[in-house]
Design a protein around this motif. Structure first.
Motif, PDB file in Angstrom:
ATOM      1  N   GLN A 124       0.763  -1.163  -0.081  1.00  0.00           N
ATOM      2  CA  GLN A 124      -0.056   0.224   0.099  1.00  0.00           C
ATOM      3  C   GLN A 124       0.882   1.441  -0.347  1.00  0.00           C
ATOM      4  O   GLN A 124       1.591   1.082   0.529  1.00  0.00           O
ATOM      5  CB  GLN A 124      -0.490   0.222   1.070  1.00  0.00           C
ATOM      6  N   GLY A 158      -0.362   5.510  -0.124  1.00  0.00           N
ATOM      7  CA  GLY A 158      -1.141   7.054  -0.025  1.00  0.00           C
ATOM      8  C   GLY A 158      -0.868   7.162   1.616  1.00  0.00           C
ATOM      9  O   GLY A 158      -0.612   6.764   2.965  1.00  0.00           O
ATOM     10  N   THR A 171      -6.063   9.863  -1.404  1.00  0.00           N
ATOM     11  CA  THR A 171      -6.457   8.590  -2.456  1.00  0.00           C
ATOM     12  C   THR A 171      -5.385   7.775  -2.433  1.00  0.00           C
ATOM     13  O   THR A 171      -3.806   8.268  -1.930  1.00  0.00           O
ATOM     14  CB  THR A 171      -6.438   8.971  -4.402  1.00  0.00           C
ATOM     15  N   SER A 218      -3.646   4.216  -2.617  1.00  0.00           N
ATOM     16  CA  SER A 218      -2.792   2.986  -3.420  1.00  0.00           C
ATOM     17  C   SER A 218      -2.868   2.037  -3.088  1.00  0.00           C
ATOM     18  O   SER A 218      -2.349   1.811  -2.244  1.00  0.00           O
ATOM     19  CB  SER A 218      -1.949   3.507  -4.698  1.00  0.00           C
ATOM     20  N   THR A 223      -2.824  -1.885 -10.117  1.00  0.00           N
ATOM     21  CA  THR A 223      -2.688  -1.033  -9.255  1.00  0.00           C
ATOM     22  C   THR A 223      -3.667  -1.252  -8.495  1.00  0.00           C
ATOM     23  O   THR A 223      -4.770  -0.784 -10.116  1.00  0.00           O
ATOM     24  CB  THR A 223      -1.983   0.191  -9.077  1.00  0.00           C
ATOM     25  N   ASN A 224      -3.878  -1.152  -7.531  1.00  0.00           N
ATOM     26  CA  ASN A 224      -5.891  -0.959  -6.697  1.00  0.00           C
ATOM     27  C   ASN A 224      -6.391   0.998  -6.561  1.00  0.00           C
ATOM     28  O   ASN A 224      -4.941   1.030  -5.197  1.00  0.00           O
ATOM     29  CB  ASN A 224      -6.953  -2.072  -6.451  1.00  0.00           C
ATOM     30  N   TYR A 225      -6.939   1.614  -6.573  1.00  0.00           N
ATOM     31  CA  TYR A 225      -7.000   3.170  -5.521  1.00  0.00           C
ATOM     32  C   TYR A 225      -8.335   3.453  -5.482  1.00  0.00           C
ATOM     33  O   TYR A 225      -9.177   2.918  -5.699  1.00  0.00           O
ATOM     34  CB  TYR A 225      -7.335   4.073  -6.979  1.00  0.00           C
ATOM     35  N   GLN A 284      -9.954   5.858  -4.041  1.00  0.00           N
ATOM     36  CA  GLN A 284     -10.873   8.070  -3.838  1.00  0.00           C
ATOM     37  C   GLN A 284     -11.205   8.239  -2.931  1.00  0.00           C
ATOM     38  O   GLN A 284     -11.626   7.728  -3.128  1.00  0.00           O
ATOM     39  CB  GLN A 284     -10.516   8.587  -5.182  1.00  0.00           C
TER      40      GLN A 284
END
Length: 121
Positions: free
Chosen positions: A6, A8, A19, A21, A78-80, A82
């Motif tokens: 991870q 952010g 956000t 990530s 990659t996963n986000y 927001q």
């Protein structure tokens, strides 16, 4: 073996945005969903969003519905997450995880290291 890393997080004032990530690497087998969980003070860890990696179907906990958006870039693994209109009660440790299933039933078994999100007034 699957690994979840991870990035952010941090501190923001109420009403602001952040956000998060996470990069999933290694062998994931048939795992087909990614979820974000959080642990806020005084509560157990709970899922707040998930996405099915093959068709993009998403799910959100009612506490974050309309304010948080989960997305997946399969080309970057990659996963986000927001997060907008953040509230003080969103403060906690956020975890990305990969698993099986979809929606609220994304059963995760590989966890990221967690990242702190602090929302202040």
């Amino acid at each position: 073996q699957a690994q979840v890393l991870q990035s952010g997080g941090g501190s923001v004032q109420a009403g602001g945005s952040l956000t998060l990530s996470c990069v999933v690497s290694g062998y994931i087998g048939s795992r087909d969903c990614i979820a974000w969980h959080r642990q806020v003070q005084g509560k157990s860890r709970e899922g707040i969003a998930s996405i099915k990696t093959d068709d993009g179907i998403t799910w959100y906990h009612e506490a974050v519905q309309g304010r948080f958006t989960i997305s997946q870039d399969n080309a970057k693994n990659t996963n986000y997450l927001q997060m907008s209109s953040l509230k003080i009660e969103d403060t906690g440790i956020y975890y990305c995880a990969v698993g099986f299933g979809y929606g609220q039933s994304c059963a995760v078994d590989k966890w990221g290291q967690g990242t702190q999100v602090t929302v202040s007034s």
